[in-house]
Motif scaffolding. Sequence first.
Motif, PDB file in Angstrom:
ATOM      1  N   ARG A   1       4.512  12.526   6.840  1.00 60.41           N
ATOM      2  CA  ARG A   1       3.434  11.618   6.428  1.00 60.41           C
ATOM      3  C   ARG A   1       3.527  10.254   7.109  1.00 60.41           C
ATOM      4  NH1 ARG A   1       5.670  14.415   2.258  1.00 60.41           N
ATOM      5  NH2 ARG A   1       4.286  15.851   1.160  1.00 60.41           N
ATOM      6  N   THR A   2       4.692   9.608   7.007  1.00 63.75           N
ATOM      7  CA  THR A   2       4.848   8.267   7.552  1.00 63.75           C
ATOM      8  C   THR A   2       6.280   8.076   7.986  1.00 63.75           C
ATOM      9  OG1 THR A   2       4.791   5.892   7.018  1.00 63.75           O
ATOM     10  CG2 THR A   2       5.193   7.391   5.198  1.00 63.75           C
TER      11      THR A   2
ATOM     12  N   CYS B   1       8.802   3.809   4.753  1.00 68.16           N
ATOM     13  CA  CYS B   1       8.300   3.646   3.398  1.00 68.16           C
ATOM     14  C   CYS B   1       8.809   2.310   2.868  1.00 68.16           C
ATOM     15  CB  CYS B   1       8.800   4.800   2.537  1.00 68.16           C
ATOM     16  SG  CYS B   1       8.106   4.878   0.874  1.00 68.16           S
TER      17      CYS B   1
ATOM     18  N   ALA C   1      -1.304   5.490   5.718  1.00 63.28           N
ATOM     19  CA  ALA C   1      -0.329   5.931   4.712  1.00 63.28           C
ATOM     20  C   ALA C   1      -0.647   5.357   3.338  1.00 63.28           C
ATOM     21  CB  ALA C   1       1.076   5.529   5.141  1.00 63.28           C
ATOM     22  N   ALA C   2      -1.265   4.174   3.306  1.00 66.95           N
ATOM     23  CA  ALA C   2      -1.632   3.545   2.032  1.00 66.95           C
ATOM     24  C   ALA C   2      -2.887   4.148   1.432  1.00 66.95           C
ATOM     25  CB  ALA C   2      -1.821   2.046   2.237  1.00 66.95           C
ATOM     26  N   GLY C   3      -3.583   4.979   2.198  1.00 65.36           N
ATOM     27  CA  GLY C   3      -4.761   5.652   1.682  1.00 65.36           C
ATOM     28  C   GLY C   3      -6.042   4.845   1.745  1.00 65.36           C
TER      29      GLY C   3
ATOM     30  N   GLN D   1      -3.089   1.980  -6.385  1.00 61.54           N
ATOM     31  CA  GLN D   1      -3.335   3.003  -5.357  1.00 61.54           C
ATOM     32  C   GLN D   1      -2.162   3.117  -4.402  1.00 61.54           C
ATOM     33  OE1 GLN D   1      -7.037   2.675  -3.096  1.00 61.54           O
ATOM     34  NE2 GLN D   1      -5.963   3.293  -1.239  1.00 61.54           N
ATOM     35  N   VAL D   2      -1.699   1.984  -3.871  1.00 60.11           N
ATOM     36  CA  VAL D   2      -0.641   2.074  -2.870  1.00 60.11           C
ATOM     37  C   VAL D   2       0.696   2.438  -3.492  1.00 60.11           C
ATOM     38  CG1 VAL D   2      -1.827   0.459  -1.338  1.00 60.11           C
ATOM     39  CG2 VAL D   2      -0.073  -0.411  -2.893  1.00 60.11           C
TER      40      VAL D   2
ATOM     41  N   SER E   1       1.009   5.954  -3.121  1.00 56.52           N
ATOM     42  CA  SER E   1       0.789   6.464  -1.772  1.00 56.52           C
ATOM     43  C   SER E   1       2.108   6.759  -1.080  1.00 56.52           C
ATOM     44  CB  SER E   1      -0.007   5.449  -0.951  1.00 56.52           C
ATOM     45  OG  SER E   1       0.821   4.338  -0.607  1.00 56.52           O
ATOM     46  N   THR E   2       2.018   7.424   0.057  1.00 56.32           N
ATOM     47  CA  THR E   2       3.234   7.733   0.813  1.00 56.32           C
ATOM     48  C   THR E   2       3.903   6.483   1.361  1.00 56.32           C
ATOM     49  OG1 THR E   2       1.924   8.075   2.827  1.00 56.32           O
ATOM     50  CG2 THR E   2       2.373   9.997   1.469  1.00 56.32           C
ATOM     51  N   LEU E   3       3.163   5.367   1.441  1.00 58.26           N
ATOM     52  CA  LEU E   3       3.744   4.138   1.960  1.00 58.26           C
ATOM     53  C   LEU E   3       4.753   3.532   0.998  1.00 58.26           C
ATOM     54  CD1 LEU E   3       3.711   2.038   4.264  1.00 58.26           C
ATOM     55  CD2 LEU E   3       1.929   0.824   2.992  1.00 58.26           C
TER      56      LEU E   3
ATOM     57  N   ASP F   1       6.011   5.550  -1.962  1.00 56.57           N
ATOM     58  CA  ASP F   1       6.689   6.583  -2.751  1.00 56.57           C
ATOM     59  C   ASP F   1       8.053   6.868  -2.126  1.00 56.57           C
ATOM     60  OD1 ASP F   1       7.580   8.745  -4.183  1.00 56.57           O
ATOM     61  OD2 ASP F   1       5.675   9.851  -4.083  1.00 56.57           O
TER      62      ASP F   1
END
Length: 599
Positions: A375-376, A379, A523-525, A564-565, A568-570, A572
């Motif tokens: 994903r990224t 993080c 990554a933050a969506g 939201q973030v 997100s994967t950024l 998590d």
Amino acid sequence: MSSPSSPPGWEATFAEAVRLQRENRWEQALALLMPLAEKMPQASAVQNLTAVLLAQHGRLVEAVVLWQRILAAEPDNVGLLANLGRACQMLERKLEALEYFTRAVQLQPRDPLAMLNIGAIHQMEGRPDEALDWYARVLAIDPRHVQALFNSALIHAEAGQFGLAHELYRRVLSIDPTHVIAQAQFIFTQHYLEDPNPAQLAALARRLGAQYAALHPRFSSWLVSGDTDRPLRIGLLSADLHDHPVGYFIEGLLTHSASEGVTWIAYANQTKRTVLTERIAPAFSAWHEVSHWSDDQLAGRIRDDRIDVLLDLSGMTSGHRLGVLARRPAPVQVTWLGYFGTTGLPGVQAVIADPVCVPPSEEQWFSERVWRMPRTRYCFTPPQNAPAVAELPALHRGEITFGCFQALPKINDKVVHAWVRIAERTARARWRIRCGLNHSEDERQLLRQRLIAAGLPAERFQVEPSLKRTQYLASYAEIDVALDTFPYPGGTTTAEALWMGVPTLVLSTPGMLGRQGEQIVAAAGLPAEWICLDEDTYIDRAVALAEPQAWPALARLRKGLREQVAGSTLFDNRRFARDWHHLIREIWRDACTRKDAGD
């Protein structure tokens, strides 16, 4: 040097210590010298050699005591003053260091080494003009003084004066083509140019990597075993395990690694320790501060620690240890996080990327094999004690406030020109600019003058001093949208802005670094409209955001952005840690299956 009180046979003992020193067996040499130094306080040769060995191996406080003992008897010894000054400088006893160097210059007014060191202290203390004056004095005596040229280049690069910096780096390399650190700095600072050439930078890095490999034959490393699933020993090599972007991005991984069955060992190429350092240190089974260690000594320690995977977090950035990586003290060496290009080193097998920052067409720019996180590639750790997200300022101000909190060298003329074009197309926009840390009022004033000269009206922007982190995070309440710099985008600042409810408009360009803003925002969506692929689109989008009809949607985004973030994967870190360890295991398994592993 002898006296009636000298211990019998001391000459033979001293000669043996000298022999051991020449063979780099410093521990055995010190074991012989330390008792002699205590019994022979007036024997300057014994005291000095003991102090030299202590200093070379990080025991600076003890070295200073011995050198001061000699200086009491030899107050005009310029060499001693230089040694004391350098040791105090490394111990960050800067006033003492300055006193010793100043005395040396008084004794030898044309001594370039003392002048150089005085300049270095001013440089470390954030007084670039004074430092440049001292380096100019050195160069007046010796126009080919490599270190004075190199240090001057560093100062100009820090100020964003890359034309001057690159000219000086070229002068250094014309005098000393083997100056690999100058070559690395030259490559690193090329990323700040308005139109960097990733293919050219990759070619320069490969050439530098080959030179490092030729200068430093690798250690006789132990081989990767065939046991693909055993617990791994991971060495982390970095100069930035403190309040630094690398520290903020590595913390979450370390926090969530306890269940992964790995042993972490830190090789911290730094003397600085911060609250963040203390938070992450317990994750390591051993912590070595190695900034005073030679490359051979550090490589030997890594080899003796039987590290399976050596993880480099510096690349070509400040404090790198490319000379250690060139020696290949670990069977598997991986570069990640702190740098955004190839090391060029044959002995670094892997670079950790993700699907956005290195598309397949750009793998050619890496000498390492590109391995991708799902994903990224990194993080972020949520900032501790961050203030709550504030309401959108535009709703009560009646105008949008753009923010740019990037380091000064990233604010190039192309970025400034884009701001001017935005300002020309809307009367409802202001800028708040904060240029990272440690920039002086003089530097901020120069930026103000540059912005005005470019056409940005003085009444529409503020250039503000740096703040402590909590205050800095709170200052996001004053801006509506962050405008990312390009082609050198933000990393930590973009993640922090998102946490504070402030979306960042990014412009994506080729290369791992150029795509960094895109990678973080994706990554933050955030919606794709926050990612621009050309300057005109970037300007059009900023102008549209400045119009009142855009503000209700912007206010809704801001209100829910932290939640939201956070998911997100950024941010998590738990999921990221699982993905990261899985990837490292895959890299290890791949090495185990290769016949040439460890070669």
